[in-house]
Design a protein around this motif. Structure first.
Motif, mmCIF file in Angstrom:
data_model
loop_
_atom_site.group_PDB
_atom_site.id
_atom_site.type_symbol
_atom_site.label_atom_id
_atom_site.label_comp_id
_atom_site.label_asym_id
_atom_site.label_seq_id
_atom_site.Cartn_x
_atom_site.Cartn_y
_atom_site.Cartn_z
ATOM 1 N N GLU A 227 19.265 4.513 -10.901
ATOM 2 C CA GLU A 227 17.937 4.976 -11.291
ATOM 3 C C GLU A 227 17.039 3.790 -11.621
ATOM 4 O O GLU A 227 17.493 2.750 -12.097
ATOM 5 C CB GLU A 227 18.041 5.911 -12.493
ATOM 6 N N TRP A 229 13.742 2.723 -13.804
ATOM 7 C CA TRP A 229 12.879 3.132 -14.916
ATOM 8 C C TRP A 229 11.715 2.158 -15.058
ATOM 9 O O TRP A 229 11.912 0.946 -15.078
ATOM 10 C CB TRP A 229 13.669 3.172 -16.225
ATOM 11 N N ARG A 247 10.346 7.532 -13.296
ATOM 12 C CA ARG A 247 11.059 7.591 -14.571
ATOM 13 C C ARG A 247 10.396 6.605 -15.537
ATOM 14 O O ARG A 247 10.124 5.467 -15.157
ATOM 15 C CB ARG A 247 12.548 7.246 -14.387
ATOM 16 N N TYR A 280 10.488 11.971 -15.103
ATOM 17 C CA TYR A 280 11.552 11.818 -16.084
ATOM 18 C C TYR A 280 11.065 10.934 -17.238
ATOM 19 O O TYR A 280 10.419 9.910 -17.012
ATOM 20 C CB TYR A 280 12.783 11.167 -15.450
ATOM 21 N N TYR A 282 12.633 9.076 -20.748
ATOM 22 C CA TYR A 282 13.926 8.672 -21.292
ATOM 23 C C TYR A 282 14.284 9.503 -22.529
ATOM 24 O O TYR A 282 13.499 9.618 -23.471
ATOM 25 C CB TYR A 282 13.904 7.188 -21.656
ATOM 26 N N PHE A 286 14.015 15.597 -17.148
ATOM 27 C CA PHE A 286 12.892 15.875 -16.258
ATOM 28 C C PHE A 286 11.945 16.866 -16.926
ATOM 29 O O PHE A 286 12.365 17.879 -17.486
ATOM 30 C CB PHE A 286 13.385 16.449 -14.931
#
Length: 630
Positions: A227, A229, A247, A280, A282, A286
Motif C-alpha cells: 500500500e 500512503w 490513502r 482510505y 489511517y 475506507f
C-alpha cells in the motif's frame, strides 16, 4: 457741502460695488470649489470603475479559465466530431446544437463567477469607496438582471476542425458572450461601466504531462499488501489523479486539484470492477465520500495514530472519470520515422547536451550570446547495430546529431563534418521525437565537473529544445537532465508552523521541455545514478513504474530533484526511510516541483494525450464599453 455729499455718495457706491463684486467672487469661488470636489469624485469613481473592469477581465483569464476547464471536462464530448454540437456538419457544427450545449456551460460558469465576485468590495485598502463587479454569461448575475438596453446572444462556434470520433482530434474554439458591469461609488459620486464582448476558449486533447502525479493503480507493483500512503512528507503542487483510491496518513499537502476515479479494479483501458468514490484514512479504513467528516471537501479524522487531514488547496473530486493509459506508442514511433530519430533496436547510450560555437570552435555560452556565436542542441546516440543468436549486442554504432532554433537537423559524417539530414530528398526539420523499438539503457546529460555537486552539471537541453525520448521497453536515467532555462526554482517546503511554501515559478515563458516515455516497460533512475540527481522533465510509463532501481538495497543517495511530473501504471518506489527520524535508509527521497507550464498547455512533442478535453487557451474580446448606462 454739495461736493462733499457727492463724494460720500460715490464712496458708498464704490463700497457697494466692491462688496458686490467680492460677494460675487466669493460665491463663484465656493461654487467652483464644490464643482471641483464633485469633479474630483467623478474622476476618482470613474478610475475605480475602470480598474474594476480590468480586474474582471483578469479574473476571466486566470481563475475563470481554471473553473471553465473543470466544466469542459464534465460537459464536452470526447467522441463526437465536435466538443459541442454533436456529429452534425463537416465544416462546422449545427449552431442551434452548439448554442444549447454552451447554454449549459454558461449556467455552470455563471455560478462560479458569482462565487468569485458577488458581495465583494474591490476598493483599495484605506479608501472609503465601494467597488463592485458583475460578469454576466446568463441573464442574471449576483441576483441582478442585465442592465437596460443590453442582451446576450447565444454561444457560438468560432473555428476549428472536426474530430474523427476515435479519441484523437483537432483543436476547436468556442465563444461565450458576456456583459461585465463595474460600479464605483465614493461619497456622492457614482459611476458605472458596462462592457460587452466574447469569452473565447480553445479546446484540445489534454496531455498526460499536465499531471504532477498520475497512477492507474495506487499501489506498488508487487500486490495489494504494498500500500502507498500519502503522509505529511507528501507535497505535490500540481494536479494529482488515480484511477483507484488514495490513502492518507496525517497531513499530506496538495497545491493542485486532486481527482480519484474510485475504481476497485482498474484495468489498462477501463474500470474492470465496481466504482466506489472514497479514500482510505489511517486507522479508519475506507470511507465513502458521502460519509466523510466533516465534509468530502475537507475530510479529517483523529484517532490514536494522529490527525489525518489532507489539505486540498485546489479542491478534490472523489468521483472523477476513469482515464485510460495509452495502449501503444504508435504515434511516437510514426513521428520519429517521419521527422524525428527512429532506432529499431536498443539504444545503449543517449546523451543530450548544449554547445555554443564560434565557427566550429566551442566557446562559452554567454548571455546574451557574443556576435557570431551559435547555440546548438546535440544528440549523441550509441545503438546496437548487430546481435548474436542469444540476443546480446555484438556491434554498436555511435551517431551524433545537432540542430539550432530553426530545427534543421544535421548529422556528423565520418570526416567530422555536419551535413543536413535528408529524407525523400528534403531537409528534415526535427520534430523532437527520439524513439526505439527496444530499450534505452542509459539516458543522461553532461557529466558533473565535480561529482558531488549537481550545480556543476551543464544543461542537457538548450533553451529552444523540445524533446521526447520514447521507447517500447525500459528507459534508464543514469545522469542529470537539466534545462538551460528552468521555469521554476526551489521545491515545496513545509515550514515549522506546518504551512507549505510552494516553489517559485516565475519563468513560465521559457520553451525548453523534456518528456521521457516508456510504453511497455518502466522508467528507472539507475542504481549508478549520482547523488541528489536533478531531472527536468515529465516521466511516464504506460505499463510499469517510474522508480529507482534496487531502491531497497542501494545506499542512501539524497533526493531526486524532479521538475515536472510522473505518470505511471503502478506507484514506483524511490527508497526506504526510518519513520522515527524521517531520514532515508536506502535509495532516494523525493523533492518534486511541478512544472506549471503544463497547466498552460505546454507539453513535450508528441507526448501521449488522455483522450479528454481541456482548455488550451482563453482570450477576452471586448466590443466596446459605455459609461453611466443606468
Amino acid at each position: 457741502m454739495r461736493n462733499k455729499g457727492i463724494a460720500i455718495v460715490l464712496a458708498l457706491a464704490t463700497v457697494l460695488v466692491v462688496s458686490g463684486i467680492g460677494t460675487l467672487i466669493f460665491t463663484r469661488t465656493i461654487r467652483e470649489i464644490r464643482h471641483g470636489a464633485q469633479d474630483q469624485g467623478i474622476v476618482q469613481t470613474l478610475m475605480l470603475a475602470r480598474g474594476a473592469a480590468n480586474l474582471g477581465g483578469s479574473l476571466l483569464a486566470t481563475r475563470g479559465r481554471e473553473r471553465l476547464e473543470r466544466i469542459v471536462q464534465q460537459t464536452a464530448s470526447s467522441t463526437d466530431r465536435w466538443a459541442y454540437g454533436g456529429n452534425t456538419g463537416t465544416e462546422a457544427p449545427d449552431p442551434v446544437l452548439v448554442a444549447q450545449a454552451l447554454a449549459n456551460v454558461a449556467d455552470r460558469f455563471q455560478s462560479d463567477l458569482d462565487g468569485f465576485l458577488c458581495g465583494k468590495n474591490f476598493a483599495p485598502d484605506g479608501l472609503p469607496a465601494e467597488v463592485r463587479v458583475r460578469v454576466y454569461v446568463t441573464a442574471s448575475a449576483c441576483g441582478e438582471p442585465l442592465p437596460p438596453k443590453t442582451h446576450l446572444p447565444p454561444g457560438r462556434f468560432v473555428e476549428g476542425a472536426p474530430r474523427t470520433g476515435t479519441g484523437s482530434g483537432a483543436s476547436q474554439t468556442y465563444a461565450l458572450p458576456f456583459v461585465m458591469v463595474a460600479e464605483a461609488s465614493l461619497g456622492q459620486a457614482r459611476r458605472n461601466i458596462v462592457l460587452q464582448g466574447e469569452y473565447r476558449f480553445t479546446i484540445g486533447r489534454s496531455s498526460f504531462a499536465r499531471y504532477a502525479l498520475f497512477t492507474n493503480v495506487h499501489t506498488l507493483p508487487n500486490g495489494t499488501e504494498a500500500e502507498v500512503w500519502f503522509t505529511d512528507r507528501t507535497l505535490f503542487d500540481g494536479p494529482v489523479h488515480t484511477n483507484g483510491h488514495f490513502r492518507f496518513y496525517r497531513s499530506a499537502w496538495f497545491g493542485g486539484e486532486v481527482t480519484s476515479a474510485g475504481c476497485l479494479s482498474p484495468g489498462s483501458q477501463s474500470c474492470q470492477g465496481q466504482t466506489v468514490p472514497g479514500a482510505y484514512f489511517y486507522g479508519e479504513g475506507f470511507v465513502r465520500d458521502r460519509n466523510m467528516q466533516p465534509s468530502a471537501a475537507r475530510p479529517s479524522y483523529r484517532n490514536r495514530y494522529g490527525t489525518h487531514a489532507p489539505e486540498f488547496t485546489a479542491g478534490v473530486d472523489w468521483n472523477a472519470s476513469f482515464i485510460p493509459l495509452p495502449p501503444n506508442s504508435q504515434d511516437q514511433r510514426t513521428a520519429a520515422q517521419e521527422s524525428g530519430l527512429y532506432f529499431s533496436d536498443d539504444i545503449l547510450s543517449l546523451k543530450l547536451y548544449r554547445k555554443c560555437l564560434l565557427g566550429e570552435t566551442e566557446v562559452a555560452c554567454s548571455e546574451p550570446l557574443d556576435p557570431g556565436v551559435r547555440k546548438l542542441q546535440y544528440i549523441e546516440v550509441t545503438y546496437c547495430a548487430q546481435k548474436n543468436r542469444r540476443g546480446r549486442c555484438t556491434q554498436d554504432t555511435t551517431e551524433v546529431y545537432r540542430y539550432g532554433p530553426d530545427g534543421l537537423l544535421y548529422q556528423e559524417n565520418n570526416r567530422g563534418l555536419f551535413v543536413p539530414v535528408l529524407r525523400n530528398g528534403a531537409p528534415v526539420r526535427f520534430n523532437g521525437v527520439i524513439y526505439t523499438d527496444g530499450e534505452v539503457r542509459s539516458l543522461s546529460g553532461p557529466e558533473r565537473s565535480r561529482a558531488a555537486d549537481p550545480a556543476t552539471a551543464l544543461p542537457a537541453l538548450a533553451e529552444f529544445a523540445q524533446i521526447t525520448v520514447a521507447a517500447e521497453e525500459d528507459i534508464r536515467i543514469t545522469g542529470d537532465l537539466k534545462y538551460e532555462k528552468p521555469p521554476c526554482t526551489g521545491v515545496p517546503t513545509r515550514e515549522p508552523d506546518s504551512t507549505v511554501t510552494p516553489a517559485v515559478c516565475d519563468n513560465l515563458g521559457v520553451q525548453n521541455v523534456l518528456g521521457v516515455y516508456s510504453q511497455g516497460g518502466s522508467v528507472w533512475i539507475a542504481r549508478e545514478a549520482p547523488r541528489d540527481i536533478h531531472i527536468h522533465g515529465t516521466l511516464m510509463s504506460s505499463w510499469g513504474v517510474v522508480g529507482v532501481e534496487d531502491y531497497d538495497s542501494i545506499p542512501e543517495k539524497g533526493s531526486v530533484y524532479l521538475l515536472g511530473g510522473i505518470i505511471e501504471y503502478y506507484y514506483g518506489a524511490f527508497g526506504t526511510f526510518d519513520p522515527a527520524t524521517g531520514r532515508n535508509r536506502t535509495g532516494y527521497g523525493r523533492a518534486f516541483t511541478y512544472d506549471r507550464r503544463f497547466l498552460q498547455g505546454l507539453a513535450p512533442p508528441f507526448f501521449p494525450t488522455t483522450g479528454q478535453d481541456r482548455v488550451t487557451s482563453v482570450s477576452v474580446f471586448s466590443y466596446g464599453q459605455r459609461e453611466q448606462v443606468y
